[in-house]
Design a protein around this motif. Sequence first.
Motif: not given
Length: 277
Positions: A250-255
């Motif tokens: 999820m963290l890597l998908s936010v950007p």
Amino acid sequence: MPPHTGLPFPDIDPVLFEIGPFALRWYALAYIVGILLAWRYMRALIQNDRLWAGQKRPTAADLDDFVLWGTLGIIIGGRLGYVLFYNPAYYLEHPAEALAIWTGGMSFHGGFAGTVIAMVLFAASRGVSVLTLFDLAGCAAPIGIFFGRIANFINAELWGRPTDVPWAFVFPGAGPEPRHPSQLYEAALEGVILFLVLRVLSYRFQLLQKPGFLAGAFAFGYGIGRSIAEFYRVPDAHIGYLSGFFTMGMLLSVPMILAGLAVMIWSATRKPKAVAE
């Protein structure tokens, strides 16, 4: 009513066939087939004049040459992304294994970054529009993602969280609990559905004529699909949950979501330049 015991995992050998020391794995075949089909699809897009209305685009020869660049970007970026984002401590102690791609362990976000770098360098060297190259790659990328997620399922890796849904599987190495086949969810969300959405945008709405829009739509759509799938997927054991339900995926998908949305808005509102035939 007795509890659901889960569907038995299909007995599929990760190795498709072996000839002496050479072994072709489903994982490698998924990459090969995905890349070849994506290349053919990009060629079909540039050969359809109706989609471009005279807009300048890469030639078939350009795309043929780009296949090698894109493949290297996917493989090198995907592996480096996995090593750096998901298990840096392990590979720091076992650096030789960082090159063992055939054992599995590829990061989509790393492969995405590697492909972006390859496209920027290729576009600069060939004098083609990097935005249009981004659009073409974005339209075709879900094909490769689909086959990659199917390979994850065959390898019985990246399995889902325990559940009692009727289609749950008991994955080898994951304990006796039935689990979500999260690899198949991702194949559907990031592969099939995203491909169809981008195809509608390119064919029905002819958005290849707005450079950058489809690339933004891909990044946005992938980020949304991956974030949804993360609710059903078990995070890597050595990372776990970053905070509450929040995962590294999820963290890597936010950007990607934010950048994709920004690029779509920018592309849709920018004034078109004069068409170059």
